[in-house]
Design an enzyme around this catalytic site. Structure first.
Site, short mmCIF file in Angstrom:
data_model
loop_
_atom_site.label_atom_id
_atom_site.label_comp_id
_atom_site.label_asym_id
_atom_site.label_seq_id
_atom_site.Cartn_x
_atom_site.Cartn_y
_atom_site.Cartn_z
N TYR A 130 48.30 53.71 34.27
CA TYR A 130 48.03 53.67 35.85
C TYR A 130 48.60 55.31 36.18
O TYR A 130 49.48 55.88 35.85
CB TYR A 130 48.90 52.56 36.43
CG TYR A 130 48.56 51.30 36.27
CD1 TYR A 130 47.28 50.73 36.72
CD2 TYR A 130 48.97 50.47 35.41
CE1 TYR A 130 46.73 49.50 36.28
CE2 TYR A 130 48.70 49.18 34.83
CZ TYR A 130 47.62 48.80 35.52
OH TYR A 130 47.10 47.45 35.11
N THR A 156 43.52 53.39 34.17
CA THR A 156 42.78 52.53 35.01
C THR A 156 42.84 52.82 36.48
O THR A 156 44.04 53.21 37.11
CB THR A 156 43.66 51.15 34.78
OG1 THR A 156 43.32 50.69 33.33
CG2 THR A 156 43.23 49.91 35.75
N LYS A 254 38.68 53.79 33.44
CA LYS A 254 38.40 52.39 33.71
C LYS A 254 38.25 52.17 35.21
O LYS A 254 39.03 52.42 35.92
CB LYS A 254 39.13 51.36 33.41
CG LYS A 254 39.18 50.12 33.35
CD LYS A 254 40.20 49.11 32.58
CE LYS A 254 39.97 47.59 32.64
NZ LYS A 254 40.13 47.22 33.72
N HIS A 278 37.97 45.38 37.56
CA HIS A 278 39.37 44.62 37.37
C HIS A 278 39.29 43.02 37.45
O HIS A 278 40.17 42.54 37.88
CB HIS A 278 40.48 45.31 38.26
CG HIS A 278 41.70 45.55 37.68
ND1 HIS A 278 42.24 46.67 37.35
CD2 HIS A 278 42.63 44.61 37.22
CE1 HIS A 278 43.39 46.50 36.87
NE2 HIS A 278 43.70 45.14 36.63
#
Length: 390
Positions: A130, A156, A254, A278
């Protein structure tokens, strides 16, 4: 002992719900606000159809492919999900199942087991990161992953910290203190199989996130790491390009759901994107991943790989995604339900169910290789996808 094999992912979910304490099951279901996107991720697949052939189907179907440079027995990859302490096997068990079935593994920064232990059982492990903390700490986590043998990186970005759910959020303890654990006791006692699995393992559910630290210090608990992530200003595309430059191998972003941002990802130098919301945990009322997939695939062409994440529950869903432009798919809740239901064997069971569904669908529509699937093999109703954002 009763037969623990299950024939569909839906049955795995039923068994997971029966076995897990309510808070643990609720953490897997998750979703945001009214759950509009979460439901659309799965129901959108129901709007797509096939026209089977009657004779002349191929006697064998070829499913193997390459995902971000890694050979895979089918176009499926384990999506990185946090804190898999829903079964003692945890992330290591998931990684072992993926290795046994010949597919790559994504490991979350918020995993409950160290990356070194996971890579020991599956050398095709991608580390997920992250945009959390300062740049030095991010690079340090990437360097630890590289030293451990990670084959690629997944950044992500599809999260907006929406914490409200109309059905209520699960009560998850932040530490193993009497104050934190006492409210959980009644729910755990009502789930003897869950409790017994941990007693037999000789351990307790892990609440720390060991992959968030790099200096040997005590890992933060989940919500401490989550807080650090939440307090970090979101990245720009220039930041994404900088982080990508810190890794010399495969690199996925992502959370891309717009054509214009898909091209920005290409310009940032990534090698793959995940079309993802997500699992319906980002902005509620966003369209299902499968609805925007054709837009993303058309925007990037063959420049980078496109992997779709969201709503995969059966092999025919995988085929539909490949028809609409995905090179492969990520699965999340599906394997978590398998893990909760029966540990490593449950994850293998889910992967077998999905593989069998891919094979049966390809036979039914008369296609011998996943690489021959096109939009002509699927029926798409008018208005299925939103207007393109270019």
């Amino acid at each position: 002992m009763a037969n623990q094999w299950f024939e569909t992912v839906a049955i795995a979910q039923q068994r997971a719900k029966k076995r897990l304490p309510a808070s643990s099951y609720g953490a897997i279901v998750a979703g945001a606000e009214a759950g509009v996107t979460m439901r659309d991720n799965t129901s959108a697949f129901d709007e797509l159809g096939f026209r089977p052939v009657t004779a002349g189907q191929p006697a064998e179907r070829q499913m193997d492919t390459t995902i971000m440079g890694q050979p895979s027995s089918m176009p499926v990859m384990i999506s990185p999900t946090g804190a898999q302490a829903i079964h003692p096997d945890g992330e290591v068990g998931v990684a072992r199942a993926a290795a046994n079935r010949g597919i790559p593994m994504g490991l979350s920064s918020f995993a409950s087991m160290p990356i070194e232990d996971v890579i020991e059982v599956n050398g095709q492990t991608f580390f997920q990161i992250y945009w959390a903390g300062d740049k030095d700490s991010m690079v340090a986590r990437m360097e630890r992953a590289k030293a451990a043998g990670a084959v690629g990186m997944i950044l992500t970005l599809d999260w907006s910290f929406s914490h409200g759910r109309d059905w209520g959020s699960p009560q998850i303890p932040q530490s193993f203190t009497i104050k934190e654990l006492l409210p959980q006791v009644p729910a755990v006692i009502r789930k003897p199989r869950f409790m017994w699995s941990w007693i037999k393992s000789g351990s307790i559910p892990k609440l720390g996130v060991p992959n968030f630290v790099t200096d040997g210090s005590k890992p933060p608990v989940f919500f401490e790491a989550y807080g650090a992530w939440m307090m970090t200003p979101p990245p720009t595309w220039e930041d994404v390009a900088w982080l990508r430059s810190q890794w010399d191998g495969e690199f996925m972003v992502k959370g891309v759901v717009r054509a214009d941002e898909a091209r920005r990802a290409v310009d940032a130098g990534v090698t793959a994107i995940s079309v993802s919301n997500h699992g319906g945990n980002n902005v509620d009322s966003a369209p299902a991943s499968i609805r925007v997939l054709p837009e993303i695939a058309a925007a990037v062409g063959d420049d980078i790989q496109v992997v779709m994440d969201g709503g995969i529950r059966r092999g025919s869903d995988v085929v539909k995604a490949l028809c609409l432009g995905a090179d492969a798919v990520l699965i999340g809740r599906a394997y978590l339900w398998g893990l909760a239901a029966n540990g490593t064997a449950g994850v293998e069971n889910v992967l077998d169910v999905i593989r069998g569904g891919i094979d049966a669908t390809m036979r039914g529509i008369g296609v011998g290789s996943i690489h021959d699937l096109t939009a002509d093999h699927v029926i798409v109703p008018d208005g299925f996808s939103p207007p393109r954002i270019s």
